[in-house]
Design an enzyme around this catalytic site. Structure first.
Site, PDB file in Angstrom:
ATOM      1  N   ASN A 209       0.837  -1.195   0.000  1.00 38.85           N
ATOM      2  CA  ASN A 209       0.000   0.000   0.000  1.00 38.85           C
ATOM      3  C   ASN A 209       0.872   1.245   0.000  1.00 38.85           C
ATOM      4  O   ASN A 209       2.101   1.158  -0.058  1.00 38.85           O
ATOM      5  CB  ASN A 209      -0.950  -0.013   1.209  1.00 38.85           C
ATOM      6  CG  ASN A 209      -0.193  -0.155   2.524  1.00 38.85           C
ATOM      7  OD1 ASN A 209       0.584   0.699   2.908  1.00 38.85           O
ATOM      8  ND2 ASN A 209      -0.422  -1.282   3.208  1.00 38.85           N
ATOM      9  N   ASP A 278      -4.518  -6.448   5.049  1.00 41.11           N
ATOM     10  CA  ASP A 278      -5.625  -7.248   5.564  1.00 41.11           C
ATOM     11  C   ASP A 278      -5.636  -8.648   4.962  1.00 41.11           C
ATOM     12  O   ASP A 278      -6.148  -9.587   5.571  1.00 41.11           O
ATOM     13  CB  ASP A 278      -6.959  -6.559   5.259  1.00 41.11           C
ATOM     14  CG  ASP A 278      -7.104  -5.243   6.007  1.00 41.11           C
ATOM     15  OD1 ASP A 278      -6.680  -5.183   7.172  1.00 41.11           O
ATOM     16  OD2 ASP A 278      -7.638  -4.283   5.423  1.00 41.11           O
ATOM     17  N   LYS A 288       9.062 -16.905 -10.417  1.00 42.99           N
ATOM     18  CA  LYS A 288       8.384 -15.763 -11.008  1.00 42.99           C
ATOM     19  C   LYS A 288       7.252 -16.228 -11.926  1.00 42.99           C
ATOM     20  O   LYS A 288       7.442 -17.095 -12.784  1.00 42.99           O
ATOM     21  CB  LYS A 288       9.383 -14.915 -11.800  1.00 42.99           C
ATOM     22  CG  LYS A 288       8.742 -13.707 -12.465  1.00 42.99           C
ATOM     23  CD  LYS A 288       9.754 -12.930 -13.292  1.00 42.99           C
ATOM     24  CE  LYS A 288       9.068 -11.776 -14.017  1.00 42.99           C
ATOM     25  NZ  LYS A 288      10.007 -11.015 -14.870  1.00 42.99           N
ATOM     26  N   ASP A 305      -5.060  -9.913  12.834  1.00 43.54           N
ATOM     27  CA  ASP A 305      -5.418  -8.555  13.235  1.00 43.54           C
ATOM     28  C   ASP A 305      -4.600  -8.204  14.478  1.00 43.54           C
ATOM     29  O   ASP A 305      -4.993  -8.496  15.613  1.00 43.54           O
ATOM     30  CB  ASP A 305      -6.914  -8.461  13.525  1.00 43.54           C
ATOM     31  CG  ASP A 305      -7.389  -7.023  13.696  1.00 43.54           C
ATOM     32  OD1 ASP A 305      -6.597  -6.193  14.178  1.00 43.54           O
ATOM     33  OD2 ASP A 305      -8.544  -6.729  13.344  1.00 43.54           O
ATOM     34  N   ILE A 306      -3.456  -7.569  14.260  1.00 50.23           N
ATOM     35  CA  ILE A 306      -2.526  -7.284  15.359  1.00 50.23           C
ATOM     36  C   ILE A 306      -3.172  -6.394  16.410  1.00 50.23           C
ATOM     37  O   ILE A 306      -3.083  -6.648  17.618  1.00 50.23           O
ATOM     38  CB  ILE A 306      -1.238  -6.625  14.813  1.00 50.23           C
ATOM     39  CG1 ILE A 306      -0.544  -7.562  13.822  1.00 50.23           C
ATOM     40  CG2 ILE A 306      -0.294  -6.267  15.962  1.00 50.23           C
ATOM     41  CD1 ILE A 306       0.614  -6.926  13.076  1.00 50.23           C
ATOM     42  N   PHE A 322      -5.183   3.399  14.587  1.00 52.83           N
ATOM     43  CA  PHE A 322      -5.310   4.408  13.527  1.00 52.83           C
ATOM     44  C   PHE A 322      -6.337   3.905  12.521  1.00 52.83           C
ATOM     45  O   PHE A 322      -6.438   2.695  12.271  1.00 52.83           O
ATOM     46  CB  PHE A 322      -3.969   4.643  12.832  1.00 52.83           C
ATOM     47  CG  PHE A 322      -3.179   5.779  13.419  1.00 52.83           C
ATOM     48  CD1 PHE A 322      -2.931   6.930  12.693  1.00 52.83           C
ATOM     49  CD2 PHE A 322      -2.691   5.692  14.714  1.00 52.83           C
ATOM     50  CE1 PHE A 322      -2.220   7.972  13.236  1.00 52.83           C
ATOM     51  CE2 PHE A 322      -1.965   6.726  15.270  1.00 52.83           C
ATOM     52  CZ  PHE A 322      -1.726   7.882  14.519  1.00 52.83           C
ATOM     53  N   LYS A 336     -14.734   1.167  14.865  1.00 53.93           N
ATOM     54  CA  LYS A 336     -13.492   0.435  15.136  1.00 53.93           C
ATOM     55  C   LYS A 336     -13.088   0.572  16.598  1.00 53.93           C
ATOM     56  O   LYS A 336     -12.626  -0.394  17.221  1.00 53.93           O
ATOM     57  CB  LYS A 336     -12.387   0.962  14.223  1.00 53.93           C
ATOM     58  CG  LYS A 336     -11.092   0.172  14.247  1.00 53.93           C
ATOM     59  CD  LYS A 336     -10.117   0.701  13.186  1.00 53.93           C
ATOM     60  CE  LYS A 336      -8.828  -0.089  13.158  1.00 53.93           C
ATOM     61  NZ  LYS A 336      -7.890   0.421  12.096  1.00 53.93           N
ATOM     62  N   LYS A 340     -13.171  -3.097  18.577  1.00 49.39           N
ATOM     63  CA  LYS A 340     -11.881  -3.646  19.011  1.00 49.39           C
ATOM     64  C   LYS A 340     -11.534  -3.264  20.445  1.00 49.39           C
ATOM     65  O   LYS A 340     -10.465  -3.625  20.944  1.00 49.39           O
ATOM     66  CB  LYS A 340     -10.777  -3.193  18.051  1.00 49.39           C
ATOM     67  CG  LYS A 340     -11.000  -3.699  16.632  1.00 49.39           C
ATOM     68  CD  LYS A 340      -9.787  -3.463  15.734  1.00 49.39           C
ATOM     69  CE  LYS A 340     -10.067  -4.005  14.343  1.00 49.39           C
ATOM     70  NZ  LYS A 340      -8.910  -3.928  13.441  1.00 49.39           N
TER      71      LYS A 340
END
Length: 397
Positions: A209, A278, A288, A305-306, A322, A336, A340
Site C-alpha cells: 500500500n 488485511d 516468477k 489482526d494485530i 489508527f 473500530k 476492538k
C-alpha cells in the site's frame, strides 16, 4: 520538574553565543544537575575550555583522539553517561553534520553513539537560518528525533535582525526541565508499528500500500523526546530511523505480528500506525509468474489482526489505533474503537491522495466519551499533539 541528579552533557559549537553557555552551566548546576562539557575545536576560539572546567567542576573534552581522556572515559563511555544532551550553541555547520550522520569530531561522534535525548539550541545569521539547505537539515533533524529549542528573533551580533538568536540560558533550563527524562511519557515503554507490509505474490512481486511510515516515525521520535523508551516495529520504508530507539525491521504482516506479540508484554502503550495488509496471497509462487494468460487470479487469505489481538490481551497496554478512511471517517473510526475495545483511535481522511506519503496531515482523535480535532499540520507537530493526548489519557486510566 527538578533536574536534581540528572546528568547533562553540554555540547558547545563555534557560535558567538557560546558565552551564554557559561551562564547556562551555572544555572544547570544550581538546578541540581551534573554537567560535563564537550566543545568543538572551533568553539575554543570563543570561550576557553578552562572557563567551562571551572564552572562545571569537570575537565572539558575537545578532541576525539585524546590519549589521557581515552584511558578514563572514551567517546563511547561519554556517550553512555548523560541522561540528556544539549548543544548550545548549535551552529549551521554542526546541524548539517548531525543531519547527515557525520562523526568527524568528538561532539558529533558522541551524538551518533548516545541513546540519550538530544536537544539543539540553534544560533546563526538570519540568512543562514532561512537558507533552504538549513531548513532541509532542520526537517531531517526533526525526523531523526532531535529537539530544537529556538532560535528566537532579534538583533544579531552582525547587525542583522531576524531569527537566529540562541535562547537565553533560563529558557533552555526551563525547556530541559519539561522534556526528556522529565517529559510527559518518562518511564513508559511505548511500542509502535509503522509503514506498510509487503505480502509476496512470487519472488519479485508483492501486494502492498501507499504508507510511507512518516506518521509512525514522527511518533517514535516525539515519544523518545518525551522521555519514553521506544520500540518501533516497521515495514519497508526509506526514511531515517529516529535516534535513541529500538527499531525492528519486518516485511510481512505475519513478521510484524510476531515482532509485536513477542514485545507487547513489556509495553505500557501500544500505538498501531502501520498500514498492515488485511489479506495476503495464500500460496505465493516459488518462481516468477510468467505472463501467459489474459487473466490471473490470486487466492487471498486474511492476515492476523494485530491491533485486535493486543487489545484483547488479559494484561494489555493502553491501546491506540489508527483508521485511514476515504468516507464517513468519524462513523468508521467510532465503530473500530468500539468493536476492538480500543482506548483511543486517530482517524484521517486519505481520499484524494491525502495522508499517505505526505509531510502533513490532520487527525480526528476519539476515545470512549471524548474526541479532539487536530488540524492539518506537519506530521512531526501532529505527533507531539497526539502524544500529549495519549499522555493525558494514560494518566487517567
Amino acid at each position: 520538574m527538578s533536574l536534581t541528579g540528572q546528568k547533562i552533557l553540554l555540547g558547545v559549537s563555534a557560535g558567538i553565543a557560546a558565552y551564554k553557555s557559561c551562564e547556562l552551566v551555572r544555572r544547570l548546576i544550581e538546578a541540581g544537575a551534573e554537567v560535563r562539557v564537550v566543545m568543538t575545536r572551533s568553539a575554543t576560539e570563543f570561550v576557553t575550555p578552562l572557563t567551562f572546567q571551572a564552572l562545571s567542576g569537570h575537565p572539558v573534552r575537545t578532541d576525539l583522539f585524546d590519549a589521557q581522556a581515552e584511558a578514563g572515559m572514551d567517546h563511547i563511555e561519554l556517550a553512555r553517561w548523560p541522561d540528556q544532551v544539549l548543544i548550545a550553541p548549535a551552529t549551521a555547520d554542526l546541524m548539517a553534520r548531525l543531519a547527515h550522520g557525520l562523526a568527524d569530531d568528538l561532539l558529533t561522534t558522541v551524538c551518533l553513539a548516545t541513546q540519550a535525548p538530544i536537544a539543539l539550541a540553534p544560533t546563526m545569521n538570519q540568512g543562514m537560518w532561512s537558507a533552504p539547505a538549513t531548513q532541509r537539515n532542520v526537517r531531517l533533524l526533526d525526523a531523526l528525533g532531535y529537539r530544537l529549542y529556538g532560535p528566537s528573533s532579534g538583533e544579531q551580533a552582525c547587525g542583522d535582525v531576524g531569527p537566529g538568536r540562541m535562547w537565553e540560558p533560563q529558557q533552555l533550563l526551563e525547556a530541559l526541565q519539561t522534556t526528556g527524562v522529565n517529559g510527559p511519557l518518562a518511564g513508559l515503554h511505548i511500542l509502535l508499528t509503522a509503514g506498510p507490509t509487503r505480502e509476496p505474490i512470487d519472488p519479485v512481486r508483492y501486494l502492498s500500500n501507499r504508507s510511507s511510515g512518516r506518521m509512525g516515525f514522527a511518533l517514535a521520535a516525539a515519544a523518545r523526546r518525551a522521555g519514553a523508551q521506544v520500540t518501533l516495529v516497521h515495514g519497508p520504508v526509506t526514511i531515517p530511523i529516529p535516534a535513541g530507539i529500538e527499531a525492528v525491521a519486518v516485511e510481512t504482516a505475519q513478521q510484524m505480528h510476531t515482532a509485536v506479540m513477542s514485545r507487547v508484554s513489556s509495553a505500557d502503550v501500544f500505538i498501531a500506525t502501520a498500514a498492515v495488509a488485511d489479506y495476503r496471497p495464500e500460496s505465493p509462487a516459488s518462481e516468477k509468474i510468467k505472463k501467459q494468460s489474459e487473466h490471473l487470479q490470486l487466492e487471498l487469505a486474511r492476515t492476523s489482526d494485530i491491533l485486535a489481538e493486543v487489545a484483547a490481551l488479559p494484561r494489555r497496554p493502553f491501546v491506540v489505533g489508527f483508521a485511514a478512511e476515504t468516507q464517513q471517517v468519524k462513523q468508521h473510526a467510532l465503530a473500530k474503537l468500539e468493536s476492538k475495545q480500543l482506548d483511543m483511535i486517530a482517524a484521517n481522511d486519505v481520499s484524494a491522495g491525502q495522508g499517505f506519503d505526505q509531510e502533513d496531515n490532520a487527525l480526528q482523535v476519539f476515545w470512549p466519551g471524548g474526541e479532539h480535532m487536530l488540524p492539518r499540520q506537519s506530521k512531526h507537530q501532529l505527533a507531539e499533539a497526539l502524544l500529549q493526548l495519549v499522555a493525558e489519557r494514560v494518566k487517567q486510566k
